[in-house]
Design a protein around this motif. Structure first.
Motif, PDB file in Angstrom:
ATOM      1  N   LEU A 351       0.865  -1.275  -0.072  1.00 51.07           N
ATOM      2  CA  LEU A 351       0.000  -0.036  -0.052  1.00 51.07           C
ATOM      3  C   LEU A 351       0.653   1.188  -0.071  1.00 51.07           C
ATOM      4  CD1 LEU A 351      -3.045   1.298   0.386  1.00 51.07           C
ATOM      5  CD2 LEU A 351      -2.203   1.179   2.974  1.00 51.07           C
ATOM      6  N   ALA A 352       0.729   2.246  -1.026  1.00 49.29           N
ATOM      7  CA  ALA A 352       1.617   3.417  -0.951  1.00 49.29           C
ATOM      8  C   ALA A 352       0.768   4.713  -1.368  1.00 49.29           C
ATOM      9  CB  ALA A 352       2.566   3.131  -2.657  1.00 49.29           C
ATOM     10  N   SER A 353       1.230   5.626  -0.714  1.00 46.72           N
ATOM     11  CA  SER A 353       0.612   6.934  -0.750  1.00 46.72           C
ATOM     12  C   SER A 353       1.547   7.992  -0.840  1.00 46.72           C
ATOM     13  CB  SER A 353      -0.038   7.135   0.591  1.00 46.72           C
ATOM     14  OG  SER A 353      -0.650   8.343   0.815  1.00 46.72           O
ATOM     15  N   VAL A 354       1.301   9.054  -1.631  1.00 51.77           N
ATOM     16  CA  VAL A 354       2.141  10.537  -1.747  1.00 51.77           C
ATOM     17  C   VAL A 354       1.156  11.632  -1.976  1.00 51.77           C
ATOM     18  CG1 VAL A 354       2.053  10.084  -4.060  1.00 51.77           C
ATOM     19  CG2 VAL A 354       4.010  11.479  -2.861  1.00 51.77           C
ATOM     20  N   GLY A 355       1.200  12.712  -1.297  1.00 54.07           N
ATOM     21  CA  GLY A 355       0.418  13.841  -1.238  1.00 54.07           C
ATOM     22  C   GLY A 355      -0.821  13.628  -0.591  1.00 54.07           C
ATOM     23  N   LEU A 356      -1.782  14.665  -0.902  1.00 56.44           N
ATOM     24  CA  LEU A 356      -3.017  14.767   0.026  1.00 56.44           C
ATOM     25  C   LEU A 356      -4.101  13.519   0.000  1.00 56.44           C
ATOM     26  CD1 LEU A 356      -3.671  18.529  -0.754  1.00 56.44           C
ATOM     27  CD2 LEU A 356      -2.304  17.709   1.116  1.00 56.44           C
ATOM     28  N   GLN A 357      -4.642  13.370   1.068  1.00 55.78           N
ATOM     29  CA  GLN A 357      -5.805  12.429   1.032  1.00 55.78           C
ATOM     30  C   GLN A 357      -6.940  13.345   0.763  1.00 55.78           C
ATOM     31  OE1 GLN A 357      -6.293   9.474   4.258  1.00 55.78           O
ATOM     32  NE2 GLN A 357      -4.059   9.587   4.244  1.00 55.78           N
ATOM     33  N   GLU A 358      -8.216  13.007   0.350  1.00 55.36           N
ATOM     34  CA  GLU A 358      -9.262  13.482   0.053  1.00 55.36           C
ATOM     35  C   GLU A 358      -9.689  14.362   1.465  1.00 55.36           C
ATOM     36  OE1 GLU A 358     -12.912  11.758  -1.967  1.00 55.36           O
ATOM     37  OE2 GLU A 358     -11.734   9.741  -1.366  1.00 55.36           O
ATOM     38  N   GLY A 365      -9.782  23.604   1.220  1.00 53.74           N
ATOM     39  CA  GLY A 365     -10.784  24.340   0.149  1.00 53.74           C
ATOM     40  C   GLY A 365     -10.424  24.068  -1.204  1.00 53.74           C
ATOM     41  N   LEU A 366      -9.669  22.846  -1.525  1.00 51.22           N
ATOM     42  CA  LEU A 366      -9.391  22.496  -2.886  1.00 51.22           C
ATOM     43  C   LEU A 366     -10.473  22.017  -3.861  1.00 51.22           C
ATOM     44  CD1 LEU A 366      -5.679  21.181  -2.243  1.00 51.22           C
ATOM     45  CD2 LEU A 366      -6.035  23.419  -3.054  1.00 51.22           C
ATOM     46  N   LYS A 367     -10.440  22.217  -4.962  1.00 50.40           N
ATOM     47  CA  LYS A 367     -11.496  21.546  -5.858  1.00 50.40           C
ATOM     48  C   LYS A 367     -10.629  20.837  -6.661  1.00 50.40           C
ATOM     49  CE  LYS A 367     -14.774  25.441  -5.883  1.00 50.40           C
ATOM     50  NZ  LYS A 367     -15.506  26.422  -6.867  1.00 50.40           N
ATOM     51  N   PHE A 368     -11.258  19.256  -6.773  1.00 47.33           N
ATOM     52  CA  PHE A 368     -10.496  18.528  -7.377  1.00 47.33           C
ATOM     53  C   PHE A 368     -11.425  17.206  -7.849  1.00 47.33           C
ATOM     54  CE2 PHE A 368     -10.523  17.933  -2.801  1.00 47.33           C
ATOM     55  CZ  PHE A 368     -10.945  16.511  -2.741  1.00 47.33           C
ATOM     56  N   GLN A 369     -10.797  16.405  -8.917  1.00 39.18           N
ATOM     57  CA  GLN A 369     -11.432  15.334  -9.434  1.00 39.18           C
ATOM     58  C   GLN A 369     -10.772  14.154  -8.485  1.00 39.18           C
ATOM     59  OE1 GLN A 369     -11.561  14.822 -13.617  1.00 39.18           O
ATOM     60  NE2 GLN A 369     -11.477  12.717 -13.403  1.00 39.18           N
ATOM     61  N   VAL A 370     -11.606  13.045  -8.109  1.00 41.81           N
ATOM     62  CA  VAL A 370     -11.169  11.908  -7.639  1.00 41.81           C
ATOM     63  C   VAL A 370     -11.324  10.476  -8.822  1.00 41.81           C
ATOM     64  CG1 VAL A 370     -11.338  10.307  -5.878  1.00 41.81           C
ATOM     65  CG2 VAL A 370     -11.766  12.541  -5.446  1.00 41.81           C
ATOM     66  N   VAL A 395      -6.817  14.903  -8.619  1.00 42.08           N
ATOM     67  CA  VAL A 395      -6.063  15.810  -9.762  1.00 42.08           C
ATOM     68  C   VAL A 395      -7.053  17.161  -9.310  1.00 42.08           C
ATOM     69  CG1 VAL A 395      -6.039  16.334 -12.196  1.00 42.08           C
ATOM     70  CG2 VAL A 395      -5.930  13.794 -11.393  1.00 42.08           C
ATOM     71  N   GLU A 396      -6.208  18.203  -9.376  1.00 42.13           N
ATOM     72  CA  GLU A 396      -7.188  19.672  -9.009  1.00 42.13           C
ATOM     73  C   GLU A 396      -7.653  20.155 -10.206  1.00 42.13           C
ATOM     74  OE1 GLU A 396      -5.909  23.613  -6.688  1.00 42.13           O
ATOM     75  OE2 GLU A 396      -4.273  22.881  -8.058  1.00 42.13           O
ATOM     76  N   GLU A 397      -8.689  20.530 -10.156  1.00 41.01           N
ATOM     77  CA  GLU A 397      -9.466  21.290 -11.323  1.00 41.01           C
ATOM     78  C   GLU A 397      -8.788  22.442 -11.474  1.00 41.01           C
ATOM     79  OE1 GLU A 397     -13.605  21.735 -10.256  1.00 41.01           O
ATOM     80  OE2 GLU A 397     -14.147  19.519  -9.819  1.00 41.01           O
ATOM     81  N   GLY A 398      -8.773  22.740 -12.815  1.00 38.89           N
ATOM     82  CA  GLY A 398      -8.186  24.145 -13.185  1.00 38.89           C
ATOM     83  C   GLY A 398      -6.773  23.932 -13.699  1.00 38.89           C
ATOM     84  N   SER A 399      -5.827  23.520 -12.555  1.00 39.19           N
ATOM     85  CA  SER A 399      -4.660  23.619 -12.825  1.00 39.19           C
ATOM     86  C   SER A 399      -3.897  22.193 -13.238  1.00 39.19           C
ATOM     87  CB  SER A 399      -3.855  23.849 -11.254  1.00 39.19           C
ATOM     88  OG  SER A 399      -4.026  22.675 -10.729  1.00 39.19           O
TER      89      SER A 399
END
Length: 450
Positions: A351-358, A365-370, A395-399
């Motif tokens: 099991l691996a992880s990097v970056g932010l969880q939901e 306050g980020l807007k993102f696609q899961v 994945v962040e929306e817009g950027s």
């Protein structure tokens, strides 16, 4: 007799050794101290020896998964004594090699517990050392649980030295140590139980993928119990009695070995930090953004001993060692960068992880696609008979930035590094999608995850 140095390092793990060598290369007089055999946790009592044992568990699991799929290896077993001898071929040479390395570099090495006498002076055995700077990189130890019979618990260090595995092992706590060792022991033929106080084990990882891993762990035969607190451990006629509570009910479990897997804390309690005016907190020595003590400017801390924002991982400790060395040599100018640091639970599957969880991404306050899918039906899992695998990518929306990536399945521990590179380097999801990968590989699945 008092001996003077430019730098005194407490601890010979990744952080301490890195800083010691960097400062010595700059011409400083450096001393390094450790009460354990030289080498630190990772090389001797953690990552490296553990991964040797994991390799055997992976091999056993692979043969069982492929039974009836063009392959048969019935009766394949882990020979634990032989495996431990193989493990020792990696760990046994480390202390002497480290000692030789320090001597060759001109670093003065000392063995024994140490404690501060004043702001920059420490005592180790019969020696008194004074430095212009002191780096605290003493690592971590198992957390004190405060339960009756705690003295009967076997530490992770001791587990990695077992000459034989007992018939029944109970792990206290549902963190990565318990899960990794449980997967090893179960595939070596031991009856295994994990007792976790909270509602969800492996709390630092994505809950959906943890759920899949818990299911895989239970199918392996490991009895995973959540919301179950260990209240006491008793020795009883050659075995142990683990007393637990779950809500209003109480239940004892018998075990031949009870292993501490309920977290680790900085190993700094006996350093007499108050004599040096070094402030500390639960996570370790209180440090500023340069990893310098907030209360004693001549003291720095790195690795598990520092209350920094970094994960308790060997690569992080090594990076922090570089940071503190640079700041001591040139004055405070460098800050640690914890962006996109991957972490792995070396179970089977990993099991691996990097970056932010939901949850954290939403709190910010980020807007993102899961993008989330269970992938046991994918070619990369079916080919090796892997029943439990999946991913979740934010994945962040817009950027189009990758905010987080969470993986369960074959080679997850390798694939996560590509996501870490993307996060640290600012690569977009589309960059990963358009990449031309070697195929068929686990990394080529990335284009379908983003």
């Amino acid at each position: 007799m008092e001996k003077r140095f430019d730098l005194i390092v407490i601890g010979t793990g990744a952080a301490g050794s890195t800083a010691a060598y960097k400062c010595r290369e700059a011409g400083w007089e450096v001393a390094i101290i450790d009460s354990h055999p030289f080498g630190g946790t990772c090389a001797l009592r953690g990552c490296d020896p553990k991964k040797v044992l994991v390799g055997a568990a992976e091999l056993i699991d692979w043969t069982r998964r492929m039974e009836g799929k063009g392959f048969s290896a019935k009766g394949a077993l882990v020979d634990w004594p032989s495996l431990m001898r193989f493990k020792k071929s990696f760990t046994d040479p480390v202390p002497q090699n480290r000692e030789k390395g320090y001597a060759k570099a001109g670093i003065a090495a000392y063995h024994g517990r140490t404690s501060f006498l004043n702001q920059t002076t420490v005592k180790v055995s019969d020696d008194t050392l004074t430095g212009r700077f002191v780096l605290i990189a003493a690592g971590a130890r198992p957390a004190t649980l405060g339960i009756p019979g705690e003295e009967y618990l076997t530490t992770s260090d001791q587990f990695l030295e077992l000459e034989q595995l007992p018939q029944r092992i109970t792990f206290v706590g549902g963190g990565y140590i318990s899960f990794e060792f449980a997967h090893i022991a179960a595939r070596a033929g031991t009856q295994v139980m994990i007792l976790h106080r909270g509602a969800r084990p492996l709390e630092g990882f994505d809950p959906d993928l943890v759920g899949q891993l818990v299911e895989a762990t239970r199918e392996l035969g490991v009895d995973v119990r959540v919301n179950t607190a260990v209240e006491a451990v008793e020795r009883d006629d050659g075995h142990f009695l683990v007393k637990t509570s779950a809500g209003e009910s109480e239940q004892p479990f018998e075990a031949d070995l009870v292993v501490h897997g309920a977290g680790r804390v900085p190993d700094i309690d006996d350093l007499d930090l108050e004599k040096a005016g070094v402030a500390r907190e639960k996570k370790g020595v209180s440090v500023n953004e340069f990893l310098q003590s907030v209360s004693n400017s001549r003291v720095y801390a790195a690795g598990d001993a520092a209350a920094s924002d970094g994960l308790p991982l060997t690569p992080v400790a090594s990076m922090e060692g570089h940071v503190v060395a640079s700041n001591m040599l040139k004055g405070n100018h460098r800050k640690p960068d914890y962006t996109g640091v991957p972490t792995v639970v070396f179970t089977v599957p990993p099991l691996a992880s990097v970056g932010l969880q939901e949850d954290e991404a939403r709190r910010r306050g980020l807007k993102f696609q899961v993008n989330h899918e269970e992938t046991a039906h994918w070619y990369s899992s079916r080919r090796v008979g892997m029943k439990h695998s999946g991913f979740k990518v934010l994945v962040e929306e817009g950027s189009d930035r990758i905010l987080g990536a969470h993986l369960l399945g074959p080679h997850a521990e390798e694939v996560v590094n590509l996501f870490a590179l993307a996060i640290r380097s600012g690569l977009k999801a589309d960059d990963l999608k358009m990449m031309i990968y070697a195929y068929p590989t686990s990394t080529s699945d990335v284009s379908y995850m983003v």
